[in-house]
Design an enzyme around this catalytic site. Structure first.
Site, PDB file in Angstrom:
ATOM      1  N   CYS A  48      13.577  10.286   7.553  1.00 24.89           N
ATOM      2  CA  CYS A  48      13.484   9.725   8.907  1.00 24.89           C
ATOM      3  C   CYS A  48      14.794   9.916   9.658  1.00 24.89           C
ATOM      4  CB  CYS A  48      13.122   8.251   8.827  1.00 24.89           C
ATOM      5  SG  CYS A  48      14.195   7.298   7.756  1.00 24.89           S
ATOM      6  N   GLY A  97       6.797   4.449   8.433  1.00 27.34           N
ATOM      7  CA  GLY A  97       5.993   5.660   8.598  1.00 27.34           C
ATOM      8  C   GLY A  97       6.246   6.257   9.966  1.00 27.34           C
ATOM      9  N   SER A  98       5.307   7.050  10.428  1.00 28.29           N
ATOM     10  CA  SER A  98       5.508   7.768  11.693  1.00 28.29           C
ATOM     11  C   SER A  98       5.394   6.821  12.888  1.00 28.29           C
ATOM     12  CB  SER A  98       4.451   8.861  11.809  1.00 28.29           C
ATOM     13  OG  SER A  98       3.166   8.266  11.789  1.00 28.29           O
ATOM     14  N   THR A  99       5.993   7.228  13.982  1.00 28.40           N
ATOM     15  CA  THR A  99       5.925   6.417  15.200  1.00 28.40           C
ATOM     16  C   THR A  99       4.483   6.327  15.699  1.00 28.40           C
ATOM     17  OG1 THR A  99       8.209   6.815  15.771  1.00 28.40           O
ATOM     18  CG2 THR A  99       6.746   6.308  17.604  1.00 28.40           C
ATOM     19  N   GLU A 129       9.481  14.788  16.071  1.00 19.63           N
ATOM     20  CA  GLU A 129       9.949  14.770  14.687  1.00 19.63           C
ATOM     21  C   GLU A 129       9.139  15.807  13.895  1.00 19.63           C
ATOM     22  OE1 GLU A 129       8.819  11.440  12.179  1.00 19.63           O
ATOM     23  OE2 GLU A 129      10.887  11.286  11.502  1.00 19.63           O
ATOM     24  N   GLU A 150       9.522   0.596  10.797  1.00 19.92           N
ATOM     25  CA  GLU A 150      10.589   1.576  10.542  1.00 19.92           C
ATOM     26  C   GLU A 150       9.958   2.932  10.735  1.00 19.92           C
ATOM     27  OE1 GLU A 150      13.670   1.025  10.053  1.00 19.92           O
ATOM     28  OE2 GLU A 150      13.707  -1.099   9.559  1.00 19.92           O
ATOM     29  N   GLY A 166       2.875   3.800  13.634  1.00 14.72           N
ATOM     30  CA  GLY A 166       3.536   2.521  13.947  1.00 14.72           C
ATOM     31  C   GLY A 166       2.953   1.882  15.198  1.00 14.72           C
ATOM     32  N   LYS A 203       0.859  -1.200   0.000  1.00 16.34           N
ATOM     33  CA  LYS A 203       0.000   0.000   0.000  1.00 16.34           C
ATOM     34  C   LYS A 203       0.889   1.242   0.000  1.00 16.34           C
ATOM     35  CE  LYS A 203      -1.890   2.626   3.013  1.00 16.34           C
ATOM     36  NZ  LYS A 203      -1.600   3.881   2.267  1.00 16.34           N
TER      37      LYS A 203
HETATM   38  P1  NAD Z   1       2.413   8.032   8.198  1.00 13.53           P
HETATM   39  O1  NAD Z   1       2.707   7.244   9.428  1.00 13.53           O
HETATM   40  O2  NAD Z   1       1.375   9.083   8.271  1.00 13.53           O
HETATM   41  O3  NAD Z   1       1.927   7.046   7.019  1.00 13.53           O
HETATM   42  C1  NAD Z   1       2.736   5.988   6.575  1.00 13.53           C
HETATM   43  C2  NAD Z   1       1.855   4.982   5.839  1.00 13.53           C
HETATM   44  O4  NAD Z   1       0.956   4.399   6.771  1.00 13.53           O
HETATM   45  C3  NAD Z   1       1.002   5.585   4.726  1.00 13.53           C
HETATM   46  O5  NAD Z   1       0.932   4.673   3.659  1.00 13.53           O
HETATM   47  C4  NAD Z   1      -0.357   5.728   5.400  1.00 13.53           C
HETATM   48  O6  NAD Z   1      -1.438   5.704   4.496  1.00 13.53           O
HETATM   49  C5  NAD Z   1      -0.371   4.502   6.282  1.00 13.53           C
HETATM   50  N1  NAD Z   1      -1.274   4.575   7.428  1.00 13.53           N
HETATM   51  C6  NAD Z   1      -1.696   5.687   8.100  1.00 13.53           C
HETATM   52  N2  NAD Z   1      -2.528   5.327   9.094  1.00 13.53           N
HETATM   53  C7  NAD Z   1      -2.628   3.973   9.060  1.00 13.53           C
HETATM   54  C8  NAD Z   1      -3.335   3.013   9.838  1.00 13.53           C
HETATM   55  N3  NAD Z   1      -4.133   3.389  10.851  1.00 13.53           N
HETATM   56  N4  NAD Z   1      -3.200   1.707   9.538  1.00 13.53           N
HETATM   57  C9  NAD Z   1      -2.404   1.316   8.513  1.00 13.53           C
HETATM   58  N5  NAD Z   1      -1.715   2.183   7.735  1.00 13.53           N
HETATM   59  C10 NAD Z   1      -1.823   3.493   8.015  1.00 13.53           C
HETATM   60  O7  NAD Z   1       3.804   8.568   7.695  1.00 13.53           O
HETATM   61  P2  NAD Z   1       4.090   9.554   6.486  1.00 13.53           P
HETATM   62  O8  NAD Z   1       3.667  10.922   6.896  1.00 13.53           O
HETATM   63  O9  NAD Z   1       3.568   8.968   5.229  1.00 13.53           O
HETATM   64  O10 NAD Z   1       5.706   9.480   6.398  1.00 13.53           O
HETATM   65  C11 NAD Z   1       6.535  10.177   7.247  1.00 13.53           C
HETATM   66  C12 NAD Z   1       6.998   9.282   8.396  1.00 13.53           C
HETATM   67  O11 NAD Z   1       7.669   8.138   7.885  1.00 13.53           O
HETATM   68  C13 NAD Z   1       8.022   9.993   9.264  1.00 13.53           C
HETATM   69  O12 NAD Z   1       7.693   9.794  10.614  1.00 13.53           O
HETATM   70  C14 NAD Z   1       9.346   9.293   8.932  1.00 13.53           C
HETATM   71  O13 NAD Z   1      10.287   9.317   9.959  1.00 13.53           O
HETATM   72  C15 NAD Z   1       8.863   7.915   8.623  1.00 13.53           C
HETATM   73  N6  NAD Z   1       9.855   7.182   7.814  1.00 13.53           N
HETATM   74  C16 NAD Z   1      10.655   6.248   8.436  1.00 13.53           C
HETATM   75  C17 NAD Z   1      11.647   5.574   7.710  1.00 13.53           C
HETATM   76  C18 NAD Z   1      12.531   4.547   8.370  1.00 13.53           C
HETATM   77  O14 NAD Z   1      13.157   3.770   7.655  1.00 13.53           O
HETATM   78  N7  NAD Z   1      12.623   4.507   9.695  1.00 13.53           N
HETATM   79  C19 NAD Z   1      11.804   5.852   6.349  1.00 13.53           C
HETATM   80  C20 NAD Z   1      10.986   6.815   5.751  1.00 13.53           C
HETATM   81  C21 NAD Z   1      10.013   7.479   6.499  1.00 13.53           C
END
Ligand code: NAD
Length: 501
Positions: free
Chosen positions: A286, A230-232, A387, A252, A235, A177
């Site tokens: 990130c 994605g975000s903590t 962050e 991650e 996560g 996704k």
């Molecule tokens: P986000 O957490 O808002 O979304 C990430 C993904 O999760 C998207 O595809 C989103 O649609 C999905 N999502 C959102 N809510 C969900 C739920 N309830 N259930 C399942 N999926 C859901 O993050 P973002 O704003 O897209 O990206 C930025 C974040 O990603 C930052 O916090 C960054 O640090 C992190 N990131 C981490 C790494 C790493 O390797 N550690 C790499 C890149 C980005």
């Protein structure tokens, strides 16, 4: 304008309820694509296809050489279409063209690494257990099954590859996704997957919102593993939802990485390095070096040098090769970043450069924020703890190395970190004390597919990359093969089972 359908079971299909969404160019707000919007019914269809492909299809049963060959075809397709993918990544995500070139090149390189790993079985003997005449003990690394990959918007194609590469190399089937903000290159990848002849259902790609398709995947009883980037905050939610069916998870997540300059650093290198660490991709990384820790003795000089350079940074059209700072991915992200800037001011930090939306009319339609530096930051302020994911650097001053290490480690995150010094041993002794998954010495952002990457603390669970990264997509099976053969010689001969008369 491009249009995209979902990839489910080897077919391009509309969403079950016919919904679509638009993807816009963050530089000028123009719609660049209309995309089918997956909901929970589509997640169900995609999981069913992936399940069937795993349980009955050829992919998990292929030879290592065949699987490796199929992945290699995808590498070749990405390389062949690189110029077009670069342009699409710039238009969809606001990435500068310089960064997008790197990203597409790295996507192919990272995937090629997994194609190579796919060619070699990881299986071997359990160390120290086999005993001739008693038993042979094998450790088999088997695919975990159906993997749901959920990815963010900051490195759209690269994140897709980071999920698909190791999962496919290990023999899994996948439902991916992409982020609702940046679906375009993932959907181009879907076309390449079909053209490369992957068996139906091995890779399914369904862009959609987190609350719809995302949650449906995480909760789905037929999904064996969730690999989330994605975000903590999200996560945490993913972990809670996945716990209902005790799924394997890799998370991650976010970071607030501390970049420590020692008083003997090469200042030419460290000033540029500190700017690269935070302002690369407008701070939307990130591993961004978002907390800069400077010794009090060089603080003012170092900040002056950074400010002079930041004021010369070219903020503008990301498709122009001269541009150094492009837009943020969306207006929502810009509003979040501006909110953090306001909180920094309210809590008593000082803006020494930036802090606003640029006044230049040439960028007025895009989601821009000026590259911003705060001084006078204490580690308890929101701009040091959370962050921001934007072009905002928080500078903190320290007096002793112990104090610097303690500030660096006083964070809920533990993703990256850096130390700048001319003395390798001194730098190393600081690096070893940082509680983070990666530490760079006189460097930043270098992530290699050969080395495990991931976070301590609330930056994540598990590792991507390296052989360790492939094992995250495997179950470890112990195979005990008896070599005793004779019942009377078994150690359990007289334990439970009655002896023959
Ligand atoms: P986000 O957490 O808002 O979304 C990430 C993904 O999760 C998207 O595809 C989103 O649609 C999905 N999502 C959102 N809510 C969900 C739920 N309830 N259930 C399942 N999926 C859901 O993050 P973002 O704003 O897209 O990206 C930025 C974040 O990603 C930052 O916090 C960054 O640090 C992190 N990131 C981490 C790494 C790493 O390797 N550690 C790499 C890149 C980005």
């Amino acid at each position: 304008m491009r249009t995209y359908q979902l990839l489910i079971d080897g077919q391009f299909v509309d969403a079950a309820d016919g919904r679509t969404f638009e993807s816009v160019n963050p530089f000028d707000g123009a719609t660049i694509a209309r995309v089918a919007l997956a909901g929970s019914a589509d997640a169900d269809r995609a999981v069913a296809a992936a399940r069937k492909a795993f349980d009955e299809g050829p992919w998990p049963r292929m030879s290592h050489a065949e699987r490796s060959g199929a992945i290699k075809k995808l590498v070749d397709a990405i390389n062949a279409r690189a110029p077009e993918l670069i342009d699409l990544e710039v238009a969809d995500s606001g990435s500068t063209v310089r960064k997008a070139k790197e990203d597409i090149g790295l996507s192919a390189r990272n995937l090629n690494y997994f194609a190579r790993l796919a060619a070699q079985p990881l299986d071997g003997e359990v160390e120290g257990l086999s005993k001739p005449g008693f038993s042979k003990n094998l450790l088999c690394w088997e695919p975990v099954g159906v993997v749901a990959g959920i990815i963010p918007w900051n490195f759209p194609l690269k994140m897709a590859i980071w999920k698909l590469g190791p999962a496919l190399a290990a023999g899994n089937t996948v439902v991916l996704k992409p982020s609702e903000n940046t679906p375009v290159t993932a959907m181009e990848l879907a076309r390449m997957i079909v053209d490369a002849g992957f068996p139906p259902g091995v890779v399914n790609i369904i862009p959609g919102y987190g609350a719809g398709a995302g949650e449906a995947l995480v909760k789905h009883p037929m999904v064996d593993k969730v690999s989330f980037t994605g975000s903590t905050a999200v996560g945490r939610k993913v972990m809670a939802l996945a716990s209902e069916t005790l799924k394997k998870i890799t998370l991650e997540c976010g970071g607030k990485s501390a970049n420590i300059v020692l008083d003997d650093a090469d200042l030419d290198l460290a000033v540029d390095g500190a700017l690269y660490a935070i302002f690369y991709h407008q701070g939307q990384c990130c591993e961004a070096g978002s907390r800069l820790l400077l010794p009090a003795s060089i603080h003012d000089h170092f900040v002056e040098r950074m400010v002079a350079k930041v004021r010369r940074m070219r903020v503008g059209d990301p498709s122009d090769p001269a541009t150094e700072i492009g837009p943020l991915v969306s207006d929502a992200q810009r509003q979040r970043v501006l909110g953090y800037i306001r909180s920094g001011v309210e809590q008593g930090a000082t803006i020494v450069t930036g802090g606003k939306v640029p006044a230049d009319p040439a960028v007025s339609r895009g989601y821009f924020v000026e590259p911003t530096i705060f001084t006078g930051v204490s580690n308890s302020m929101t701009i040091a703890r959370e962050e921001i994911f934007g072009p905002v650097l928080s500078v903190l001053s320290y007096r002793t190395i112990d104090e610097a290490v303690s500030i660096a480690n006083d964070s809920p995150y533990g993703l990256g970190g850096g130390v700048w010094s001319k003395d390798p041993e001194r730098a190393m002794s600081v690096a070893r004390r940082l509680r983070t998954g990666t530490v760079w010495i006189n460097e930043w952002h270098l992530i290699s597919e050969k080395a495990p990457f991931g976070g301590y603390k609330q930056s994540g669970i598990g590792r991507e990359f390296g052989v360790e990264g492939v094992k995250e997509y495997c179950e470890a099976k112990h195979l005990h093969i008896d070599e005793v053969g004779v019942r009377s010689k078994k150690f359990w001969y007289d334990v439970v089972v009655p002896k023959d008369q």
